[in-house]
Each structure stands twice: as structure tokens, then as C-alpha cells.
Design an enzyme around this catalytic site. Structure first.
Site, PDB file in Angstrom:
ATOM      1  N   GLY A  28       0.817  -1.032   0.280  1.00  0.00           N
ATOM      2  CA  GLY A  28       0.167  -0.141  -0.374  1.00  0.00           C
ATOM      3  C   GLY A  28       0.775   1.148  -0.055  1.00  0.00           C
ATOM      4  O   GLY A  28       1.756   0.696  -0.727  1.00  0.00           O
ATOM      5  N   ILE A  30       2.742   2.726   2.405  1.00  0.00           N
ATOM      6  CA  ILE A  30       3.300   2.268   2.433  1.00  0.00           C
ATOM      7  C   ILE A  30       4.912   1.345   1.981  1.00  0.00           C
ATOM      8  O   ILE A  30       5.896   1.298   1.791  1.00  0.00           O
ATOM      9  CB  ILE A  30       4.579   2.322   4.728  1.00  0.00           C
ATOM     10  CG1 ILE A  30       3.284   3.408   5.164  1.00  0.00           C
ATOM     11  CG2 ILE A  30       5.516   2.119   4.757  1.00  0.00           C
ATOM     12  CD1 ILE A  30       3.262   3.253   6.452  1.00  0.00           C
ATOM     13  N   ASP A  50       0.681  -9.095  -0.567  1.00  0.00           N
ATOM     14  CA  ASP A  50      -0.192  -8.394  -0.472  1.00  0.00           C
ATOM     15  C   ASP A  50      -1.450  -9.127  -1.019  1.00  0.00           C
ATOM     16  O   ASP A  50      -1.478  -9.614  -2.364  1.00  0.00           O
ATOM     17  CB  ASP A  50      -0.078  -6.821  -1.317  1.00  0.00           C
ATOM     18  CG  ASP A  50      -0.843  -5.604  -0.742  1.00  0.00           C
ATOM     19  OD1 ASP A  50      -0.977  -4.502   0.073  1.00  0.00           O
ATOM     20  OD2 ASP A  50      -2.611  -6.183  -0.711  1.00  0.00           O
ATOM     21  N   CYS A 163       3.719  -6.657  22.974  1.00  0.00           N
ATOM     22  CA  CYS A 163       3.772  -6.965  24.464  1.00  0.00           C
ATOM     23  C   CYS A 163       2.481  -5.441  25.552  1.00  0.00           C
ATOM     24  O   CYS A 163       3.085  -6.225  26.306  1.00  0.00           O
ATOM     25  CB  CYS A 163       5.141  -5.699  24.301  1.00  0.00           C
ATOM     26  SG  CYS A 163       6.571  -7.525  24.874  1.00  0.00           S
ATOM     27  N   CYS A 175     -27.823  -1.398  23.626  1.00  0.00           N
ATOM     28  CA  CYS A 175     -28.954  -0.662  23.836  1.00  0.00           C
ATOM     29  C   CYS A 175     -29.068   0.601  23.227  1.00  0.00           C
ATOM     30  O   CYS A 175     -30.072   1.112  23.027  1.00  0.00           O
ATOM     31  CB  CYS A 175     -29.214  -1.357  25.603  1.00  0.00           C
ATOM     32  SG  CYS A 175     -28.645  -0.444  27.013  1.00  0.00           S
TER      33      CYS A 175
END
Lengths: 608, 339
Positions: A28, A30, A50, A163, A175
Site C-alpha cells: 500500500g 508505505i 499483498d 507486549c 441498548c
């Protein structure tokens, strides 16, 4: 040749790059940038995974893709484009999910470094576990708007992705969604549930009708409302919304009358709810606000104009028809999947959310805004991705140079901090959390539940949703008896039995493992009569994810890119526990191939 | 100043720019669409900068370069295909630059900056220069200043990089997030909480020209005090600009050893000249300054691209006035010089 010109790097790094093999997970925003940097720098062997295909809204930043590539595989097109920068490198592209049997621990072991460029937590958790199991350094990246981060994860040296528990996705009580919405997001969640009830995968947890068991309403439901409802639409309360809708042939007027008239009248009859709230106003199809009005003057994108209630009703009618036609075109039993980029699906949710908002005196939102919220869109820009990817590849070079200790996390800030810093590196690596349920030497977690009520099916859900496992197997510690098996059908016949019925009791421990993730965790059962569902508790006292409730928003592909932020804080969410099988040398052990336990298939009951 | 033109975005534009409009708003996008940008120098840094600006959706980008594509460019210059070595760098970059975003008008200029008239530079709203000598940078900066045009420059040497900005008298709007206690409703069942309210404020920033920033007086106490907590990147930039001015080239990977010695000698001279603490500018910062490393070009080109977007959209505070990327610490920071 690679690492192409002598003298750009020192000899050591030049050679390390020439002998490296890198895995990039995600092509994508990055991922495209990382791939470009790797290829130009001369990294000779790269694999990219990907599962996604290219969308127009990617093109403002995923610069390896152009208009003519829309609809094609990201991994494949990214590979082809990157090769044109440097044909001398070897790129293998996988149009596939990284969460697959094909990419096991031995697959991960062949790489010197794994670089994550993902957009969702599930895949991040998975790659985290794989890299821990394979003992390969992982560079984890993410951006959100102007901000971003790069983080090194290395077994035993740094904390792992899991972690620190991460903040759970915001959820809303049932509700609030069904009876007393007070914010636009409540109406949007309701509208997405309605979509699923009518056209998507029916989920009993996504009921959209008034919740008569709302504790706040206790016993106030007026008989008048109930009986009038019955006279108007028969026994609809006992039928599924879909069955009823199908019987009316998805007649928009009838649907509208039930959802925005009768159901609201019914809610009004639950008088306790409205003692301190502004009561909702039922609508009738024939007399809608905004009817006959000329469209308001509007500057901006067409999608940024807020529709009148009457317009919403028109869009509701049109999208109902379109979606019904689409559903009919599918094979029997198939269903639609909500997608923010599908016009009718998005129209439907915008219209329904706004009509409901009007009823409850909540501000109406434009389709543009509803899309952000319903699709959980995190804005993304080219520059932040370029910066984060550049930093990630520089960190990869540092690791190859043998300077892993200096590869601390770096945060890209949306604005400079008080020291004028725009990229802020941490001073030192963050040590692993010894209580981490994933990377600790012997991970452990407690499952708090009512053994009398929790079924084996619920238990599977707890391991999948709570521990982020893909295919959990569970045996009773010390007995080796199988409680849950990931083999299809093997333990299904026990699905409806409670833990007590199969002989599990307070304090007994399960060894739960996911073969694919090479992860095992010890789960102690803890009886608590008041617990309606289940919850996981670690020694860190940090809250762990609970059962799935109302999800605010999750588009088809989830968040674009994840939320970065200076260090994960304790109230941040998504946790799991994980154990990596280790022998005494600390080396991960390969598990025997998955065919084990076949012989014990029927001994599941009566243990402990 | 870029005027916000009132023509609405087409459906194609809205679709392609969706994710960034959600970040910086429609008005910013419209201002970007009216902006004309000149990029001087199509090295790897120029290519990164051009990519980011073209993707953002400006009106036009002119790529200026009179040099030819060399093998070393391929380390970071992804707009020019490898088989175009020997051709003009700007022209070799044109096809791929256009493919990045067909909605942006892209042209090339192959004359050297020294032979281009002043009037050439001021036909643009903003100029981004890379790879030039100090004298050339100052000339273009002053031309732009006179006509109230924005000017940015920057360089990457190896893994190190900097950026300078002169946005002259810059007005912009900034979104400020405020936290306010709010009541959720008339009922007490839901707790009152803090809501964030964002308001937009108008601001103004005054910039100084490049020559001021490059001739900062380090004998002044306010700058001396910067040395104590500071980072030596400013001086690394000074050394590398001097190297370029003196040798008419950048440090050459093929002469890595000899050039490193020159750089260290120049460092020692500068330390003496400005009476800097010995050891303040470490050797490590001057040893990885060969060629243009792709990752560093992406980082600095990302910062420059974002500053162009901020300057043109007049939204969010731009950096005033220098940015440095120190690869040894992996820190990126902004400092004001020359004021």
C-alpha cells in the site's frame, strides 16, 4: 549488479546489502515507498505480499500504481513498476494473504529482515508472531495523516507488537444502538447492522429492533404500542427482519414504516427511557421533512452536502431496490458484504443513519462524513508515507550493518515537539515485557468465565478474538486430551456443550496453540458466576479484549493504515497471548506437521 | 499568493484526492490545484520532491535541469529510467512524472539556471531548488523574494540532508484543538465528558532570506547557547555547501577516501573559524555523505513536499526556517537561523 556503485556505502554495508533477502508485507502507501527505496538502493532479493487490488483512492500516494492499474493486484503491479527502476534485482510478488499456511515459520526464516507495511492489527499480530517464531528482525511501520512511526521488533531484544495491550476498538452497548442513540456514530453503527440484517450476513448480535430487555426500560413497554404493532405488521417480532423484508419484497415504504415509524413508537412506549431524554419522533412516509423544498445552496463536494430527511428517504428507497436486485442475482444463501466503496451500500447506510439521527434529534451528517466514520477511514498522504518508508529502509541498513542496538523506534510527529523535533527517535530500545502473553518465554493468561454457561463454541471465539489465533487447538494440561481441534469437524459435535459439561473446572489449565503461528499459551480457567461472557486477564493487569460487541466501524478493508503514536500505552488495546515454543537454548522448535491428534478425535468429553 | 479558485473539483479529482481531502480539507485542495511549482535539479531528491508535489494535485510542475543522467543518479532517481543515461535529467524524467498524476500539467526546462532570466523564476508560485551552489541559491531566493514568491531549497548528501524555506510574509490558517467539558444530554445517566472542539485561527509568519540563515553569527550568545544542547547538522551542511562551491561538485563515491579527508580538513577549519568545541562535529557525520541514498532522499523529499503543500494550501504552520536530518541519530528537527 547490486548495491551498485562502490563508495556510496562503506564496504561492510555494501556487502551486507548484496547478500540480503527482504520480505515486505503490504504493497500500500508505505509498501510502495519501501519497495522503491529497496530497489534503488540495490537490495538484490525482495519478496512482497499483498492480497489487495488497486482502488482509485489509492492513487494519491501509492505511486507505483496508475489509473490503468485499478482493479489489478497491488503486489504484482508494485513489482513490475519497481523493476523498471532497477531491472537487476529479483522481486517475487505474492497476491495473497500473509495469514496463510503457505507462509509458515520456515518461509519467514529465509529473510534477513521483514518489513511490515500493513493496514490492520490482525495481520500485524500475525506477522509479529511469525517473526518471533522465526527469530527474524521485524521493522513495523504505520502512518495516520501527518503522523507515523517506525519500530524494530526483535525477539528477546525489544518488546514485540503485542507486549503492550492496545486500546480496544471502541464499542457501544447494544441498548444504546438499538434504543437510545445520542451521537451520529450510534446511528451509523445501527445502519450498518441494518444492512447486514437485510442484505448481509445475519448476525443475532446485530439486531436492530427495539431491545425490550434494556435494563433501564424495565417493564415499561406499553401494551398499546405492542398491540398496535401487532395489528399493523403481524408477528414481526418473532420473524427475522430479513424474512419479513423479503416477504414484503423489500417494499421501501413498508420497510420505512416499520423501521422509522412502528419501531420508534414501540421505543416511545418504553417510557422509562424518555424520562430524562428527549423522546424520538416517529416518521411517516407520506409526510417527511424537506418534501417539496428546493435543494439548498451548497459549495463543496456534492458528497459534502447534507441531505434533507425527504432526500434520505428517496435514497433509502433507491438503494434498497438496488441492493435487493444485487442480492437476488447471487446464488441462493449467498449474501452481500458491506463496503464503503460500493455506491448503493454507502447510500443505504448514509440514508438510514440520517433518518434515524433526525428521529432522535441528532445532527445529520453528509455522505462524505458518514463514509469516514462507517468505513473507519484514516486519511493518508504521500509525504508521511515517504518519510516513514525512508526511515524504515535506513533502519534496515542499520540492522544489516550490525548496529541493531541503535535501531530505536522513530516517531514522525504532525508538528515539531518542544525541542523542535519532527522525527523523534527513542533513546534506547524498549525491552520485552516479561509478562507478555506472546513473546514471554512461557506465556500465560487467565480466562475468566462462568463454566456453567460458556460453551466450547464461545471458547473458540475467545481464543480467536481474544488471543488473535487463527486456528486454535486446545488440550487439557497434564492429560493431553483434546478440547478443541482446528481440524474441521473434529470437535464440532461438542460446540454447544458448556465447559462444565465436558468436565472442565475452576483452576484447570488448557494448553492452547496455533500451529500456523507457532504459538502456544497456557490458559488457566477461572470461575466467576457473574461473568456473562468471558474475559482474559494477564499479570500486567492491563485490560484485554473482550467478546466482540458493537463495532463502530470497520470497512471492508479496515483502517487504512494503523494508528501510530508515541509508544503504545497501557490503555490501548488488542491483546493476545502467545507462546513461542522454545527449547532450552531459546531456539524456536519446529512443530511436527499438522496431522497430529487425529487418533484422539472422540475423547473430548469428561476430562479434568 | 495563490488564490482559492471557486471552480468545484471534478468527480475524478474528488475520487483520487479523497484521502488527503479528508486530512487537509477541500479549500486546501483547491488552492493546491491553482499552484504552479518549479523544481530545480532532478537528482534523487528532486525526483522525490517532484513525486510528492505531483501526487498532491497542484496545477503545474516545471522540471528544470541542464545536467545529464548519470549512473549514480539511479541510486535514488526513480523518475528517469536506467536506459536514459546520458540524456537530460529533466527530459528523461518527464514520462514517469506525467504518469504519476495525469491531472497535473508537467513541463521541462533544460537551460541552466544561470542562463535563465529573473522573470522565468517568478512565473511560479513556489520554487524548490536542489543541487545548486550557494551563490545560485541566493540569487534565485532574492528574485523570488522581490516578487513575494515562495522559495525552498535542500540537499541530500549520502544519508544526510537539510531544507531551507523562505516563505517571505506567509499567512496561513491553523486548526487548534481545544478540550472543553461538555454535558452529554439532559440526563445524568451518561457522564459528562471532555469533548474536543477544533477551531481555525489565522496566523502569519515572517521569513528571512537564505543569505541571513547561512551567515548566522555564532559569536552571538543566543547561538552559542544552542551549541550546548545542539546538533551539529547546521555545520555539516555548511561544510558540504563549501565543498560544492570549492570543488564544483559533490563528494564522489569513487574518491571516497580522498574526499573524506578533504571534508574532515574543512571541518577542522570551520571549527577554528567559528570557535566550535572540538569534537562537536563527529567524523561519523561526514563519512556517509556520498551519492544520494534513496531512504534519505525519501525522507528529505517527503519533508520538502509537505512544506510545499503547507505553503500552497496556506494551512498548518510551515517550518521556519531550516530542517535537518541527522542520520546518525535518525533525528529530524527544525531550527530558526538568521533572524
Amino acid at each position: 549488479m547490486v548495491a551498485r556503485i562502490a563508495g556510496v556505502f562503506d564496504e561492510k554495508l555494501t556487502e551486507a546489502i548484496a547478500n540480503s533477502k527482504i520480505l515486505v508485507v503490504g504493497a500500500g502507501g508505505i509498501g510502495c515507498e519501501i519497495l522503491k527505496n529497496l530497489v534503488l538502493t540495490g537490495f538484490p532479493q525482495i519478496e512482497i505480499i499483498d492480497l489487495d487490488t488497486i482502488d482509485v483512492s489509492n492513487l494519491n500516494r501509492q505511486f507505483l500504481f496508475h489509473k490503468e492499474h485499478v482493479g489489478k493486484s497491488k503486489a504484482q503491479v508494485a513489482k513490475d513498476s519497481a523493476l523498471s527502476f532497477n531491472p537487476n534485482v529479483n522481486i517475487v510478488a505474492h497476491h495473497d494473504s500473509v495469514i496463510s499456511n503457505d507462509y509458515g515459520v520456515s518461509y519467514f526464516k529465509q529473510f534477513n529482515i521483514v518489513m511490515n507495511a500493513l493496514d490492520n492489527r490482525v495481520a500485524r499480530n500475525h506477522v509479529n508472531r511469525m517473526c518471533l517464531a522465526a527469530n527474524v528482525p521485524l521493522i513495523e511501520t504505520g502512518t495516520a495523516g501527518y503522523a507515523g512511526q517506525v519500530e524494530l521488533i526483535k525477539k528477546g531484544l525489544t518488546q514485540c507488537y503485542e507486549c503492550q495491550p492496545k486500546a480496544p476498538q471502541k464499542t457501544f452497548p447494544g441498548c444504546t444502538i438499538r434504543n437510545t442513540p445520542s451521537e451520529p456514530i450510534h446511528c451509523i453503527v445501527w445502519a450498518k447492522h441494518l444492512f447486514n440484517q437485510l442484505f448481509g450476513e445475519e448476525d443475532p448480535d446485530q439486531d436492530v429492533s427495539p431491545d425490550t430487555e434494556d435494563p433501564e426500560a424495565a417493564g415499561t413497554a406499553g401494551k398499546t404500542a405492542l398491540s398496535s404493532q401487532q395489528t399493523e405488521s403481524g408477528n414481526i417480532e418473532r420473524k427475522s427482519t430479513r424474512t419479513w423484508a423479503a416477504e414484503t419484497n423489500y417494499n421501501p415504504e413498508k420497510l420505512f414504516t416499520k423501521l422509522f415509524g412502528d419501531d420508534i413508537k414501540y421505543l416511545l412506549s418504553m417510557e422509562n427511557l424518555w424520562k430524562k431524554r428527549r423522546p424520538p419522533t416517529p416518521l411517516s412516509w407520506d409526510n417527511l421533512p424537506g418534501k417539496g423544498d428546493a435543494p439548498k445552496q451548497h459549495s463543496g463536494l456534492p458528497d459534502q452536502r447534507v441531505w434533507s430527511v425527504n432526500e434520505c428517504a428517496e435514497v433509502f428507497a433507491a438503494s434498497c431496490q438496488a441492493l435487493q436486485t444485487e442480492l437476488k442475482g447471487r446464488p441462493e444463501g449467498d449474501h452481500l458484504v458491506w463496503d464503503k466503496d460500493d455506491k448503493s451500500a454507502m447510500d443505504f447506510v448514509t440514508a438510514c443513519a440520517n433518518i434515524r439521527a433526525y428521529i432522535f434529534s441528532i445532527p445529520l451528517k453528509s455522505r462524505f462524513e458518514v463514509k469516514s466514520m462507517a468505513g473507519n477511514i484514516i486519511p493518508a498522504i504521500a509525504t508521511a508515507n515517504a518519510i516513514v518508508a525512508g526511515l524504515a529502509v535506513l533502519r534496515a541498513q542499520g540492522i544489516l550493518k550490525g548496529e541493531i542496538e541503535s535501531c530505536t523506534s522513530v516517531y514522525l510527529r504532525p508538528k515539531v515537539n518542544h525541542r523542535g523535533q519532527l522525527f523523534v527517535p527513542e533513546r534506547t530500545l524498549t525491552a520485552p515485557n516479561p509478562k507478555c502473553y506472546v513473546c514471554a518465554p512461557k506465556p500465560e493468561v487467565a480466562l475468566v468465565c462462568n463454566l456453567k454457561h460458556l460453551t466450547l463454541k464461545d471458547l473458540t471465539a475467545a481464543f480467536k478474538d481474544g488471543l488473535n489465533m487463527q486456528a486454535p487447538d486446545a488440550t487439557v494440561e497434564g492429560k493431553g486430551l483434546v478440547v478443541l481441534s482446528s481440524e474441521p469437524g473434529e470437535t464440532d459435535h461438542n460446540n454447544q456443550k458448556t465447559l462444565e459439561e465436558i468436565g472442565l473446572n475452576d483452576g484447570c489449565a488448557l494448553l492452547v496453540d496455533d500451529f500456523l503461528q507457532n504459538y502456544e499459551v497456557r490458559v488457566r480457567l477461572q470461575q466467576e458466576d457473574e461473568e456473562n461472557s468471558w474475559r482474559l486477564v494477564t499479570d500486567t493487569d492491563a485490560p484485554m479484549p473482550g467478546p466482540k460487541e458493537e463495532e463502530p466501524a470497520n470497512g471492508s478493508n479496515g483502517a487504512e493504515e494503523p494508528k501510530p503514536g508515541p509508544s503504545r500505552t497501557h490503555h490501548d488495546s488488542d491483546s493476545d497471548m502467545e507462546i513461542i515454543d522454545e527449547d532450552d537454548n531459546g531456539e524456536p522448535m519446529e512443530k511436527p506437521p499438522k496431522r497430529r491428534r487425529k487418533e484422539v478425535s472422540d475423547e473430548i468429553v469428561e476430562i479434568c | 499568493m495563490v488564490e482559492n479558485n471557486e471552480i468545484e473539483l471534478s468527480e475524478a479529482e474528488a475520487e483520487q484526492y479523497d484521502r488527503q481531502i479528508r486530512l487537509w480539507g477541500l479549500d486546501s485542495q483547491k488552492r493546491l490545484r491553482a499552484s504552479k511549482v518549479l523544481i530545480i535539479g532532478l537528482s534523487g531528491l528532486g525526483a522525490e520532491t517532484a513525486k510528492n508535489i505531483i501526487l498532491s494535485g497542484v496545477k503545474s510542475v516545471c522540471l528544470q535541469d541542464n545536467e545529464v543522467l548519470k549512473e549514480i543518479d539511479l541510486y535514488s532517481q526513480f523518475l528517469a529510467p536506467p536506459d536514459k543515461i546520458g540524456e537530460n535529467r529533466a527530459e528523461a524524467s518527464l514520462v514517469r512524472a506525467k504518469a504519476l498524476n495525469p491531472m497535473v500539467d508537467i513541463t521541462t526546462e533544460t537551460k541552466a539556471v544561470d542562463s535563465l532570466p529573473d522573470s522565468f523564476f517568478t512565473t511560479f508560485d513556489i520554487v524548490c531548488a536542489t543541487g545548486l551552489k550557494q551563490e545560485q541559491l541566493e540569487r534565485i531566493n532574492n528574485i523570488c523574494r522581490d516578487k513575494n514568491k515562495k522559495f525552498l531549497c535542500g540537499d541530500v548528501w549520502g544519508m544526510f540532508g537539510y531544507m531551507f524555506a523562505d516563505l517571505v510574509d506567509h499567512q496561513y490558517s491553523e486548526e487548534i484543538v481545544q478540550h472543553r467539558a461538555v454535558k452529554r444530554g439532559p440526563d445524568d445517566t451518561e457522564k459528562s465528558g471532555a469533548a474536543t472542539v477544533s477551531i481555525t485561527v489565522k496566523r502569519r509568519a515572517i521569513y528571512v532570506p537564505l543569505q541571513n540563515a547561512l551567515s548566522a553569527d555564532w559569536s552571538k550568545p543566543e547561538l552559542r547557547s544552542r551549541l550546548r544542547r545542539g546538533d551539529p547538522s547546521y555545520f555539516v551542511m555548511k561544510i558540504l555547501l563549501r565543498f560544492r562551491d570549492e570543488y564544483n561538485r559533490n563528494p564522489d563515491p569513487a574518491k571516497r577516501k580522498a574526499d573524506t579527508e578533504i571534508l574532515l580538513r574543512m571541518r577542522d577549519e570551520l571549527v577554528k573559524e567559528l570557535s566550535l568545541p572540538v569534537g562537536f562535529i563527529s567524523d561519523a557525520l561526514l563519512t556517509d555523505v556520498f551519492g544520494i541514498v534513496s531512504g534519505a532522499a525519501a525522507v528529505v523529499g517527503g519533508v520538502i513536499g509537505q512544506e510545499v503543500v503547507k505553503a500552497m494550501s496556506q494551512r498548518e504552520p510551515p517550518h521556519n526556517n531550516m530542517f535537518f536530518f541527522n542520520p546518525v541519530k535518525c533525528v529530524g528537527f527544525v531550527e530558526l537561523y538568521g533572524q
